[in-house]
Design a protein around this motif. Structure first.
Motif, mmCIF file in Angstrom:
data_model
loop_
_atom_site.group_PDB
_atom_site.id
_atom_site.type_symbol
_atom_site.label_atom_id
_atom_site.label_comp_id
_atom_site.label_asym_id
_atom_site.label_seq_id
_atom_site.Cartn_x
_atom_site.Cartn_y
_atom_site.Cartn_z
ATOM 1 N N SER A 159 4.023 -11.610 22.302
ATOM 2 C CA SER A 159 3.511 -10.264 22.519
ATOM 3 C C SER A 159 2.118 -10.091 21.913
ATOM 4 O O SER A 159 1.225 -9.485 22.529
ATOM 5 C CB SER A 159 4.479 -9.245 21.908
ATOM 6 O OG SER A 159 3.953 -7.937 21.976
ATOM 7 N N ALA A 160 1.918 -10.642 20.708
ATOM 8 C CA ALA A 160 0.622 -10.501 20.036
ATOM 9 C C ALA A 160 -0.482 -11.211 20.801
ATOM 10 O O ALA A 160 -1.596 -10.681 20.951
ATOM 11 C CB ALA A 160 0.725 -11.045 18.611
ATOM 12 N N SER A 182 2.939 -11.546 8.040
ATOM 13 C CA SER A 182 4.120 -12.212 7.491
ATOM 14 C C SER A 182 4.557 -13.426 8.305
ATOM 15 O O SER A 182 5.381 -14.212 7.849
ATOM 16 C CB SER A 182 5.286 -11.219 7.390
ATOM 17 O OG SER A 182 5.754 -10.865 8.687
ATOM 18 N N ILE A 183 4.010 -13.607 9.517
ATOM 19 C CA ILE A 183 4.395 -14.766 10.333
ATOM 20 C C ILE A 183 3.210 -15.691 10.578
ATOM 21 O O ILE A 183 3.148 -16.400 11.575
ATOM 22 C CB ILE A 183 5.036 -14.332 11.674
ATOM 23 C CG1 ILE A 183 4.116 -13.402 12.461
ATOM 24 C CG2 ILE A 183 6.377 -13.675 11.435
ATOM 25 C CD1 ILE A 183 4.659 -13.042 13.851
ATOM 26 N N CYS A 184 2.273 -15.673 9.645
ATOM 27 C CA CYS A 184 1.127 -16.578 9.756
ATOM 28 C C CYS A 184 1.492 -18.013 9.390
ATOM 29 O O CYS A 184 0.999 -18.963 9.995
ATOM 30 C CB CYS A 184 -0.007 -16.109 8.847
ATOM 31 S SG CYS A 184 -1.115 -14.931 9.627
ATOM 32 N N LEU A 243 -11.915 -17.573 19.519
ATOM 33 C CA LEU A 243 -11.083 -17.583 18.311
ATOM 34 C C LEU A 243 -10.615 -18.992 17.979
ATOM 35 O O LEU A 243 -10.629 -19.405 16.810
ATOM 36 C CB LEU A 243 -9.882 -16.656 18.506
ATOM 37 C CG LEU A 243 -8.936 -16.506 17.305
ATOM 38 C CD1 LEU A 243 -9.642 -15.818 16.142
ATOM 39 C CD2 LEU A 243 -7.674 -15.724 17.700
ATOM 40 N N LEU A 244 -10.217 -19.752 18.988
ATOM 41 C CA LEU A 244 -9.803 -21.133 18.758
ATOM 42 C C LEU A 244 -10.956 -21.951 18.178
ATOM 43 O O LEU A 244 -10.754 -22.797 17.295
ATOM 44 C CB LEU A 244 -9.313 -21.764 20.060
ATOM 45 C CG LEU A 244 -8.001 -21.219 20.637
ATOM 46 C CD1 LEU A 244 -7.663 -21.930 21.949
ATOM 47 C CD2 LEU A 244 -6.857 -21.386 19.657
ATOM 48 N N TRP A 253 1.872 -17.718 14.306
ATOM 49 C CA TRP A 253 2.034 -16.760 15.400
ATOM 50 C C TRP A 253 1.132 -17.100 16.580
ATOM 51 O O TRP A 253 1.516 -16.929 17.735
ATOM 52 C CB TRP A 253 1.763 -15.328 14.917
ATOM 53 C CG TRP A 253 0.357 -15.061 14.477
ATOM 54 C CD1 TRP A 253 -0.129 -15.135 13.196
ATOM 55 C CD2 TRP A 253 -0.763 -14.715 15.305
ATOM 56 N NE1 TRP A 253 -1.473 -14.849 13.173
ATOM 57 C CE2 TRP A 253 -1.896 -14.582 14.444
ATOM 58 C CE3 TRP A 253 -0.929 -14.497 16.667
ATOM 59 C CZ2 TRP A 253 -3.163 -14.246 14.927
ATOM 60 C CZ3 TRP A 253 -2.197 -14.168 17.146
ATOM 61 C CH2 TRP A 253 -3.291 -14.035 16.282
ATOM 62 N N LEU A 254 -0.075 -17.616 16.286
ATOM 63 C CA LEU A 254 -0.995 -17.952 17.371
ATOM 64 C C LEU A 254 -0.580 -19.263 18.034
ATOM 65 O O LEU A 254 -0.616 -19.381 19.278
ATOM 66 C CB LEU A 254 -2.414 -18.065 16.826
ATOM 67 C CG LEU A 254 -3.517 -18.386 17.844
ATOM 68 C CD1 LEU A 254 -3.530 -17.371 18.966
ATOM 69 C CD2 LEU A 254 -4.879 -18.444 17.161
ATOM 70 N N ASP A 255 -0.176 -20.237 17.238
ATOM 71 C CA ASP A 255 0.262 -21.517 17.770
ATOM 72 C C ASP A 255 1.454 -21.327 18.706
ATOM 73 O O ASP A 255 1.476 -21.822 19.840
ATOM 74 C CB ASP A 255 0.631 -22.441 16.603
ATOM 75 C CG ASP A 255 0.896 -23.876 17.039
ATOM 76 O OD1 ASP A 255 0.483 -24.249 18.163
ATOM 77 O OD2 ASP A 255 1.505 -24.626 16.267
ATOM 78 N N GLU A 256 2.460 -20.588 18.249
ATOM 79 C CA GLU A 256 3.654 -20.376 19.071
ATOM 80 C C GLU A 256 3.384 -19.418 20.232
ATOM 81 O O GLU A 256 3.920 -19.585 21.327
ATOM 82 C CB GLU A 256 4.799 -19.839 18.204
ATOM 83 C CG GLU A 256 5.320 -20.816 17.173
ATOM 84 C CD GLU A 256 5.915 -22.075 17.804
ATOM 85 O OE1 GLU A 256 6.210 -22.071 19.021
ATOM 86 O OE2 GLU A 256 6.088 -23.070 17.068
#
Length: 408
Positions: free
Chosen positions: A310-311, A289-291, A327-328, A254-257
């Motif tokens: 959105s996140a 669930s999308i990690c 965070l990165l 989710w973070l990558d995308e």
């Protein structure tokens, strides 16, 4: 003293009379050495060498230029018939080992040993694994290079401008920048791109080869709008992957995308519809669930892309770019997703999910979630499992009873 001087003079005379002693370790003579790419399937390395003493062993050593924590070289023991003149070759078959991106650079050298045990090493030489099927043009600005073969210069200039704009957005929003030069190979169609890859997926339209600083993408000249977005997206992946490069670097999907989509000008209209519909019906996927991956279903995957955007926007709007950049850094050090969020924001994935849903005007997450990810098992499934289990127990009891009767 006179005897010592006389001995030195005699030694010099002997050396002058037998010059062969001074060149006894002369190396093997390399007549020719070359590498011939057969894009995208193979590279053939060939060597022709000669020596006064029979050549008994030849090794090829090669390595691919790419970002790596520990540089890796491969050595191949090349088979041949020993002799004073040899002509050998070895083919790196990428259909067996996996392919290389177009434009990748491979460095190689030969190690040749003769019957007397003397080793000759050739100087390292590089070969570019270029896609020579097309007549490529090139355009560069800063650390970005665009190559293309169909479409005019204006087409390439607009794609290059989109790439530079994406870099500016990533720098402004998140604080990450391109650390190594990047080359973007623009193919005239997705099918042309797929023909340049070993075992591509039929839906592949663009690929970012993070370790190489290379992007390959299929953009018809008539699809400039989509192409500009696609380049920005893949460049977003490349920049963030460079930012977390290291032995432990990891990003949840989710973070990558989400970061890659932040490099685009805005959220695509079709993805915005998926997100709005899921918010209205309260059928969002949970962040947890999308990690690791997105669903294979197109509609569900589209929703996951929209949620990721959105996140990330929620984190940026609520806590700022410095926190996201921090965070990165935590992910670069090898932290898990829960631990990374706790260290930077003070909440884990579940806490993040609650806050993000609240920002969208939603309350606690309903059960079950879409696709059953992270949800409790449906009652019907539980009943079926219970019935099957009971029948299994009955069958075993009957079988034991039958065996006991036969033995009595």
């Amino acid at each position: 003293m006179k005897k010592l001087l006389l001995s030195l003079v005699l030694a010099l005379v002997v050396l002058a009379a037998f010059p062969a002693v001074a060149v006894a370790d002369a190396p093997v003579n390399v007549v020719s050495s070359e590498a011939t790419p057969q894009f995208p399937q193979a590279i053939t390395f060939s060597l022709e060498a000669e020596s006064a003493t029979p050549i008994e062993d030849i090794d090829l050593e090669y390595r691919v230029h790419r970002s790596s924590v520990l540089p890796v070289s491969c050595r191949v023991d090349v088979g041949f018939n020993p002799g004073t003149t040899v002509d050998v070759s070895w083919t790196w078959n990428m259909l067996e080992t996996g392919g290389l991106p177009p434009g990748a650079e491979v460095e190689y050298r030969w190690l040749v040993r003769d019957a007397d045990g003397r080793l000759t090493e050739t100087s390292p030489t590089s070969v570019q694994f270029n896609d020579t099927r097309y007549d490529w043009n090139s355009l560069s600005s800063g650390q970005i290079t665009i190559t293309w073969y169909e479409g005019d210069t204006s087409f390439a200039q607009q794609l290059l401008a989109s790439a530079l704009d994406a870099l500016q957005r990533l720098e402004a929003d998140i604080g990450v920048s391109l650390e190594e030069p990047a080359t973007i190979h623009v193919y005239a169609s997705p099918s042309d791109l797929q023909s340049a890859l070993v075992y591509p997926q039929e839906w592949t339209g663009g690929v970012a080869f993070y370790d190489y600083g290379i992007i390959a993408i299929g953009i018809p000249p008539g699809s400039l709008g989509w192409g500009s977005r696609a380049i920005a997206h893949e460049l977003g992946h490349l920049v963030t992957r460079q930012a977390i490069f290291g032995p432990y670097g990891y990003l949840p999907t989710w973070l990558d995308e989400g970061l890659a989509m932040d490099a685009e000008p805005d959220l695509r209209s079709d993805l915005a519809v998926y997100l709005a519909t899921a918010i209205a019906s309260d059928t969002l996927f949970s962040i947890r669930s999308i990690c690791s991956s997105f669903p294979s279903d197109t509609a569900q995957a589209s929703l996951c892309y929209a949620e990721s955007y959105s996140a990330v926007q929620f984190l940026l709007d609520s806590y700022g770019r410095s926190k996201l950049l921090e965070l990165l850094g935590v992910f670069k050090d090898g932290s898990t997703c829960d631990d990374a969020l706790l260290a930077v924001y003070g909440f884990d994935l579940d806490g993040f999910n609650v806050l993000w849903r609240e920002s969208l005007g939603l309350g606690p997450e309903p059960t079950p979630t879409p696709g059953g990810q992270g949800s409790s098992m449906p009652v019907l499934h539980i009943a079926l499992i219970a019935i099957v289990g009971a029948l299994g127990v009955v069958f075993v009891l009957l079988l034991v009873n039958l065996l006991l009767r036969r033995t009595t």
